[in-house]
Each structure stands twice: as C-alpha cells, then as structure tokens.
Motif scaffolding. Structure first.
Motif, PDB file in Angstrom:
ATOM      1  N   HIS A  59      12.931  -0.961  -1.798  1.00  0.00           N
ATOM      2  CA  HIS A  59      11.954  -1.815  -1.994  1.00  0.00           C
ATOM      3  C   HIS A  59      11.885  -2.405  -3.388  1.00  0.00           C
ATOM      4  O   HIS A  59      12.146  -1.621  -4.396  1.00  0.00           O
ATOM      5  N   HIS A  64       2.779  -5.630  -4.204  1.00  0.00           N
ATOM      6  CA  HIS A  64       3.138  -5.473  -2.832  1.00  0.00           C
ATOM      7  C   HIS A  64       4.848  -5.090  -2.710  1.00  0.00           C
ATOM      8  O   HIS A  64       5.679  -5.757  -3.126  1.00  0.00           O
ATOM      9  N   TYR A 123       8.509  -5.072  -0.806  1.00  0.00           N
ATOM     10  CA  TYR A 123       9.357  -5.648  -0.030  1.00  0.00           C
ATOM     11  C   TYR A 123      10.429  -5.195   0.124  1.00  0.00           C
ATOM     12  O   TYR A 123      11.102  -4.647  -0.882  1.00  0.00           O
ATOM     13  N   ARG A 181       2.437 -11.358   1.803  1.00  0.00           N
ATOM     14  CA  ARG A 181       1.421 -10.262   2.238  1.00  0.00           C
ATOM     15  C   ARG A 181       0.660  -9.700   0.964  1.00  0.00           C
ATOM     16  O   ARG A 181       0.963  -9.780  -0.045  1.00  0.00           O
ATOM     17  N   ASP A 223      -1.903  -7.297   1.214  1.00  0.00           N
ATOM     18  CA  ASP A 223      -2.360  -5.713   1.467  1.00  0.00           C
ATOM     19  C   ASP A 223      -1.294  -5.006   0.644  1.00  0.00           C
ATOM     20  O   ASP A 223      -0.407  -5.443   0.155  1.00  0.00           O
ATOM     21  N   HIS A 224      -1.615  -3.767   0.606  1.00  0.00           N
ATOM     22  CA  HIS A 224      -0.802  -2.804   0.140  1.00  0.00           C
ATOM     23  C   HIS A 224       0.212  -1.871   0.966  1.00  0.00           C
ATOM     24  O   HIS A 224       0.887  -1.113   0.651  1.00  0.00           O
ATOM     25  N   GLN A 225       0.202  -2.517   2.207  1.00  0.00           N
ATOM     26  CA  GLN A 225       1.388  -1.810   3.171  1.00  0.00           C
ATOM     27  C   GLN A 225       2.824  -2.472   2.888  1.00  0.00           C
ATOM     28  O   GLN A 225       2.818  -3.617   2.791  1.00  0.00           O
ATOM     29  N   PRO A 226       3.781  -1.746   2.949  1.00  0.00           N
ATOM     30  CA  PRO A 226       5.159  -1.985   2.586  1.00  0.00           C
ATOM     31  C   PRO A 226       5.631  -3.131   3.795  1.00  0.00           C
ATOM     32  O   PRO A 226       5.379  -3.051   4.915  1.00  0.00           O
ATOM     33  N   SER A 227       6.278  -4.190   3.248  1.00  0.00           N
ATOM     34  CA  SER A 227       6.941  -5.222   4.408  1.00  0.00           C
ATOM     35  C   SER A 227       8.374  -4.521   4.516  1.00  0.00           C
ATOM     36  O   SER A 227       9.213  -4.884   3.759  1.00  0.00           O
ATOM     37  N   THR A 228       8.553  -3.890   5.436  1.00  0.00           N
ATOM     38  CA  THR A 228       9.848  -3.134   5.656  1.00  0.00           C
ATOM     39  C   THR A 228      10.621  -3.634   6.843  1.00  0.00           C
ATOM     40  O   THR A 228      10.087  -3.985   7.932  1.00  0.00           O
TER      41      THR A 228
END
Length: 195
Positions: free
Chosen positions: A136, A142, A144, A179, A181-186
């Motif tokens: 990432h 954030h 990605y 995005r 937020d702090h959730q990964p974009s995977t």
C-alpha cells in the motif's frame, strides 16, 4: 489563449531558465486541459509581457484611483462599482488606435476564441510514495493498494478530490476512488496469492 506567459513565480515555474524553464506539473496539466502552452517570461525582460503590465497601470489609474475616496460596506457593492467603471474603461476610445478595447476585442479576439473543453478541469496534486511491505501507499493519511510486485519501489500518486491515480515510471497503473476514512483501499488483484 494558446500561449500563457506567466512571471517567474514559484507556483508556476519550478526551474527558472532562459531556454528550458521547468513548469509546475499541475500548472502544465491545466494548460494541457485548455489546449495551451506555457512559456514563462524571461527574468528581467519587461518586454515579454509589456501589454499586460501597462494594462495594470491603466486599471489603477481609471478604476482604483476613481474609487479611492469611496467607502464600501460589502464585497458585492465594491464589485458593482468596479463593473461600472470597467464598462466605461473598455468603451473609451484609445488615442493612438482610435478604437475602444471592446471594439478591438470584438474585431480581433472574439473570432479567435475556441470553445471551452466539455469536461471541467479537476485540479490534482502529485506526491512521490514508496510502496510499503503491505503493498500500500499512503496518500493524505489513507492507504491505497498497488500491485504487490512493486514492494519497495517508488511510485507517483496524483490525487484529486474524487480520485487517486498511481503511476510507475510515467505509466498509469491503477486508480482508486478517493476516501477520507482510515480503512485501507485494497483491490484483490493487487494482493499476492498467498495473502
């Protein structure tokens, strides 16, 4: 316009040079979107943009000087007063040419105008990132994902308010919706098979 001639301001010109100036990447993208080329004025060469500089002086004399003793209580009120004086300035005949600025615009500039692009320009920022061990990159706090084969490599990220694009050696790899937020974009295709 087809040619933009800015000063040597830092936000537009990254490398001042007489022959090959470096132009800011975002500014270059803006010019490309509108079908223009950026040719910065040479340092200390007032003739490169003499007409623009003289127009600033004309506006100071015919607009600002006439408003200097008035008091305005809102920005809208000030803009309305400037619009009236601007109409007067553009309609005034110039001594040497014998025509007004409005007549010259209608005669010379309006026929040369091109339509605006269909799509709006969306300003983007560039950032150089190193791919982490979890494949990432971090853009504006954030994570990605990028293809796992690029572990440890440097990539470039171009991000706008709605999109994050990832480039490797000048080639676009992938994009993610932006995005906050702090959730990964995977993306699953970026993951190794053993993950």
């Amino acid at each position: 316009t087809e040619i933009w001639v800015p000063d040597q301001l830092r936000s537009a010109v990254t490398r001042p040079c007489r022959y090959e100036p470096g132009v800011n990447r975002s500014y270059q993208e803006l010019a490309r979107h509108y079908g223009a080329v950026v040719i910065p004025a040479r340092p200390g060469k007032a003739k490169d943009k003499a007409r623009v500089e003289s127009m600033v002086q004309v506006a100071q004399r015919w607009i600002l000087a006439r408003l200097r003793n008035r008091i305005f209580f809102s920005l809208e009120e000030l803009n309305a007063a400037i619009a009236v004086l601007l109409e007067d300035l553009n309609g005034r005949r110039m001594q040497r040419i014998g025509k007004s600025r409005r007549e010259l615009f209608e005669q010379l500039d309006r026929p040369a105008l091109k339509p605006l692009p269909i799509h709006l320009y969306e300003a983007g920022e560039w950032k150089t990132c190193r791919v982490n061990i979890d494949y990432h990159i971090i853009v504006e706090h954030h994570p990605y994902s990028v293809p796992f084969q690029l572990l440890g490599e440097e990539v470039e990220a171009r991000f706008t308010g709605t999109m994050v694009e990832v480039y490797y050696k000048g080639r676009r790899l992938d994009s993610h919706p932006r995005r906050y937020d702090h959730q990964p974009s995977t993306k699953p295709e970026h993951m190794p098979s053993a993950h």
